[in-house]
Motif scaffolding. Structure first.
Motif, PDB file in Angstrom:
ATOM      1  N   LYS A 120      46.011  17.442  17.517  1.00 56.01           N
ATOM      2  CA  LYS A 120      45.820  18.480  16.503  1.00 56.01           C
ATOM      3  C   LYS A 120      44.496  18.265  15.783  1.00 56.01           C
ATOM      4  O   LYS A 120      44.092  17.126  15.539  1.00 56.01           O
ATOM      5  CB  LYS A 120      46.927  18.407  15.442  1.00 56.01           C
ATOM      6  N   HIS A 121      43.851  19.379  15.390  1.00 54.29           N
ATOM      7  CA  HIS A 121      42.584  19.329  14.667  1.00 54.29           C
ATOM      8  C   HIS A 121      42.573  20.416  13.597  1.00 54.29           C
ATOM      9  O   HIS A 121      43.320  21.382  13.690  1.00 54.29           O
ATOM     10  CB  HIS A 121      41.417  19.557  15.628  1.00 54.29           C
ATOM     11  N   VAL A 122      41.702  20.249  12.614  1.00 50.85           N
ATOM     12  CA  VAL A 122      41.483  21.301  11.632  1.00 50.85           C
ATOM     13  C   VAL A 122      40.690  22.425  12.305  1.00 50.85           C
ATOM     14  O   VAL A 122      40.162  22.244  13.410  1.00 50.85           O
ATOM     15  CB  VAL A 122      40.725  20.759  10.397  1.00 50.85           C
ATOM     16  N   GLN A 123      40.565  23.558  11.650  1.00 48.69           N
ATOM     17  CA  GLN A 123      39.776  24.663  12.204  1.00 48.69           C
ATOM     18  C   GLN A 123      38.320  24.580  11.774  1.00 48.69           C
ATOM     19  O   GLN A 123      37.445  25.159  12.407  1.00 48.69           O
ATOM     20  CB  GLN A 123      40.365  26.002  11.783  1.00 48.69           C
ATOM     21  N   ASN A 124      38.069  23.860  10.677  1.00 48.92           N
ATOM     22  CA  ASN A 124      36.720  23.737  10.140  1.00 48.92           C
ATOM     23  C   ASN A 124      36.613  22.379   9.448  1.00 48.92           C
ATOM     24  O   ASN A 124      37.579  21.932   8.815  1.00 48.92           O
ATOM     25  CB  ASN A 124      36.464  24.875   9.136  1.00 48.92           C
ATOM     26  N   THR A 125      35.453  21.734   9.552  1.00 47.47           N
ATOM     27  CA  THR A 125      35.312  20.402   8.947  1.00 47.47           C
ATOM     28  C   THR A 125      35.478  20.430   7.430  1.00 47.47           C
ATOM     29  O   THR A 125      35.754  19.385   6.834  1.00 47.47           O
ATOM     30  CB  THR A 125      33.954  19.762   9.316  1.00 47.47           C
ATOM     31  N   SER A 126      35.383  21.592   6.794  1.00 47.69           N
ATOM     32  CA  SER A 126      35.600  21.688   5.348  1.00 47.69           C
ATOM     33  C   SER A 126      37.035  21.334   4.966  1.00 47.69           C
ATOM     34  O   SER A 126      37.327  21.082   3.802  1.00 47.69           O
ATOM     35  CB  SER A 126      35.260  23.099   4.853  1.00 47.69           C
ATOM     36  N   GLU A 127      37.940  21.266   5.941  1.00 45.81           N
ATOM     37  CA  GLU A 127      39.349  20.936   5.688  1.00 45.81           C
ATOM     38  C   GLU A 127      39.634  19.440   5.763  1.00 45.81           C
ATOM     39  O   GLU A 127      40.781  19.022   5.614  1.00 45.81           O
ATOM     40  CB  GLU A 127      40.234  21.649   6.719  1.00 45.81           C
ATOM     41  N   ILE A 128      38.619  18.616   5.993  1.00 52.91           N
ATOM     42  CA  ILE A 128      38.846  17.184   6.222  1.00 52.91           C
ATOM     43  C   ILE A 128      38.914  16.375   4.940  1.00 52.91           C
ATOM     44  O   ILE A 128      39.753  15.492   4.809  1.00 52.91           O
ATOM     45  CB  ILE A 128      37.756  16.605   7.168  1.00 52.91           C
ATOM     46  N   GLY A 129      38.055  16.608   3.998  1.00 56.41           N
ATOM     47  CA  GLY A 129      37.981  15.761   2.817  1.00 56.41           C
ATOM     48  C   GLY A 129      36.897  14.712   2.995  1.00 56.41           C
ATOM     49  O   GLY A 129      36.104  14.766   3.931  1.00 56.41           O
ATOM     50  N   ARG A 130      36.855  13.748   2.093  1.00 55.27           N
ATOM     51  CA  ARG A 130      35.804  12.722   2.125  1.00 55.27           C
ATOM     52  C   ARG A 130      36.245  11.524   2.959  1.00 55.27           C
ATOM     53  O   ARG A 130      37.313  10.967   2.745  1.00 55.27           O
ATOM     54  CB  ARG A 130      35.470  12.285   0.707  1.00 55.27           C
ATOM     55  N   PHE A 131      35.396  11.130   3.907  1.00 56.53           N
ATOM     56  CA  PHE A 131      35.643   9.990   4.793  1.00 56.53           C
ATOM     57  C   PHE A 131      35.213   8.711   4.093  1.00 56.53           C
ATOM     58  O   PHE A 131      34.138   8.641   3.513  1.00 56.53           O
ATOM     59  CB  PHE A 131      34.827  10.204   6.077  1.00 56.53           C
ATOM     60  N   LYS A 132      36.063   7.685   4.165  1.00 54.80           N
ATOM     61  CA  LYS A 132      35.767   6.420   3.492  1.00 54.80           C
ATOM     62  C   LYS A 132      36.126   5.255   4.401  1.00 54.80           C
ATOM     63  O   LYS A 132      37.267   5.138   4.845  1.00 54.80           O
ATOM     64  CB  LYS A 132      36.593   6.341   2.201  1.00 54.80           C
ATOM     65  N   LEU A 133      35.141   4.393   4.690  1.00 48.27           N
ATOM     66  CA  LEU A 133      35.437   3.155   5.407  1.00 48.27           C
ATOM     67  C   LEU A 133      36.125   2.213   4.425  1.00 48.27           C
ATOM     68  O   LEU A 133      35.612   1.962   3.335  1.00 48.27           O
ATOM     69  CB  LEU A 133      34.160   2.507   5.935  1.00 48.27           C
ATOM     70  N   ILE A 134      37.277   1.707   4.788  1.00 42.35           N
ATOM     71  CA  ILE A 134      38.034   0.799   3.922  1.00 42.35           C
ATOM     72  C   ILE A 134      37.603  -0.643   4.178  1.00 42.35           C
ATOM     73  O   ILE A 134      37.363  -1.408   3.255  1.00 42.35           O
ATOM     74  CB  ILE A 134      39.549   0.914   4.184  1.00 42.35           C
ATOM     75  N   SER A 135      37.543  -1.011   5.465  1.00 43.07           N
ATOM     76  CA  SER A 135      37.167  -2.372   5.832  1.00 43.07           C
ATOM     77  C   SER A 135      36.757  -2.392   7.296  1.00 43.07           C
ATOM     78  O   SER A 135      36.961  -1.420   8.022  1.00 43.07           O
ATOM     79  CB  SER A 135      38.331  -3.340   5.602  1.00 43.07           C
ATOM     80  N   TRP A 136      36.214  -3.531   7.720  1.00 39.68           N
ATOM     81  CA  TRP A 136      35.831  -3.716   9.113  1.00 39.68           C
ATOM     82  C   TRP A 136      35.751  -5.195   9.406  1.00 39.68           C
ATOM     83  O   TRP A 136      35.618  -6.019   8.500  1.00 39.68           O
ATOM     84  CB  TRP A 136      34.487  -3.039   9.425  1.00 39.68           C
ATOM     85  N   ASP A 137      35.881  -5.521  10.675  1.00 39.02           N
ATOM     86  CA  ASP A 137      35.668  -6.906  11.108  1.00 39.02           C
ATOM     87  C   ASP A 137      35.108  -6.875  12.519  1.00 39.02           C
ATOM     88  O   ASP A 137      35.294  -5.914  13.257  1.00 39.02           O
ATOM     89  CB  ASP A 137      36.951  -7.741  11.011  1.00 39.02           C
ATOM     90  N   TYR A 138      34.405  -7.938  12.858  1.00 40.62           N
ATOM     91  CA  TYR A 138      33.762  -8.041  14.166  1.00 40.62           C
ATOM     92  C   TYR A 138      34.134  -9.387  14.767  1.00 40.62           C
ATOM     93  O   TYR A 138      33.953 -10.423  14.137  1.00 40.62           O
ATOM     94  CB  TYR A 138      32.245  -7.933  14.015  1.00 40.62           C
ATOM     95  N   GLU A 139      34.703  -9.346  15.980  1.00 44.49           N
ATOM     96  CA  GLU A 139      35.109 -10.584  16.642  1.00 44.49           C
ATOM     97  C   GLU A 139      35.026 -10.395  18.153  1.00 44.49           C
ATOM     98  O   GLU A 139      35.562  -9.419  18.693  1.00 44.49           O
ATOM     99  CB  GLU A 139      36.552 -10.924  16.235  1.00 44.49           C
ATOM    100  N   ASN A 140      34.355 -11.319  18.819  1.00 42.39           N
ATOM    101  CA  ASN A 140      34.245 -11.311  20.284  1.00 42.39           C
ATOM    102  C   ASN A 140      33.781  -9.965  20.847  1.00 42.39           C
ATOM    103  O   ASN A 140      34.321  -9.477  21.837  1.00 42.39           O
ATOM    104  CB  ASN A 140      35.576 -11.712  20.929  1.00 42.39           C
ATOM    105  N   GLY A 141      32.795  -9.349  20.180  1.00 42.45           N
ATOM    106  CA  GLY A 141      32.238  -8.101  20.669  1.00 42.45           C
ATOM    107  C   GLY A 141      32.983  -6.850  20.244  1.00 42.45           C
ATOM    108  O   GLY A 141      32.564  -5.743  20.543  1.00 42.45           O
TER     109      GLY A 141
END
Length: 157
Positions: A120-141
């Motif tokens: 499922k997808h929205v019909q327009n990106t205006s329906e998404i809201g604000r994208f926020k990276l919460i956290s990330w980690d990098y291990e073994n590529g």
């Protein structure tokens, strides 16, 4: 070509569409493949990318900014079904099993992204809201990013 296809997976549409934009942003910035390992949920999601070295916090903040810039363009999100042999001329279908059939559903986010998808997808990106990276980690590529959406239009705060 049919442009009003019913999705086969019941993802939360704003988050799933944001994942498409995130994938294309990662491809553009890092030259990596789209995420093949992900978990898409309404409150928070995660995607894995394989990179030769860990990105900096500055680079990941650039990812967040680019995703939000695409969302802010109010791009149409469309789906169309086409024969597999036509679709494979314009998109990578290597992750689709042969059992996916002779027809493929391609989802487009404006001119920014196109990929095969059954969700499922929205019909327009205006329906998404604000994208926020919460956290990330990098291990073994493997870079794992976790993200959420704030201020989704039409959702209670």
């Amino acid at each position: 070509m049919n442009t009003h296809l019913e999705p086969k997976k019941d993802y939360y549409a704003p988050m799933h569409t944001a994942e498409h934009i995130l994938n294309q942003t990662m491809v553009r910035l890092f030259g990596c493949a789209r995420s093949k390992t992900n978990h898409i949920e309404k409150t928070k999601s995660k995607c894995d990318y394989f990179l030769p070295s860990a990105p900096t916090e500055e680079q990941l903040r650039e990812v967040e900014e680019m995703v939000n810039d695409v969302i802010a363009r109010h791009l149409p999100v469309t789906a169309e079904e086409m024969p597999r042999e036509i679709a494979e001329k314009s998109v990578d279908l290597s992750s689709l099993p042969p059992s996916a059939g002779d027809n493929v559903r391609l989802v487009r986010v404006g001119a920014y992204d196109v990929c095969p998808c059954i969700g499922k997808h929205v019909q327009n990106t205006s329906e998404i809201g604000r994208f926020k990276l919460i956290s990330w980690d990098y291990e073994n590529g493997r870079l794992r990013v976790r993200f959420k959406l704030d201020e989704v239009p039409g959702e209670p705060a």
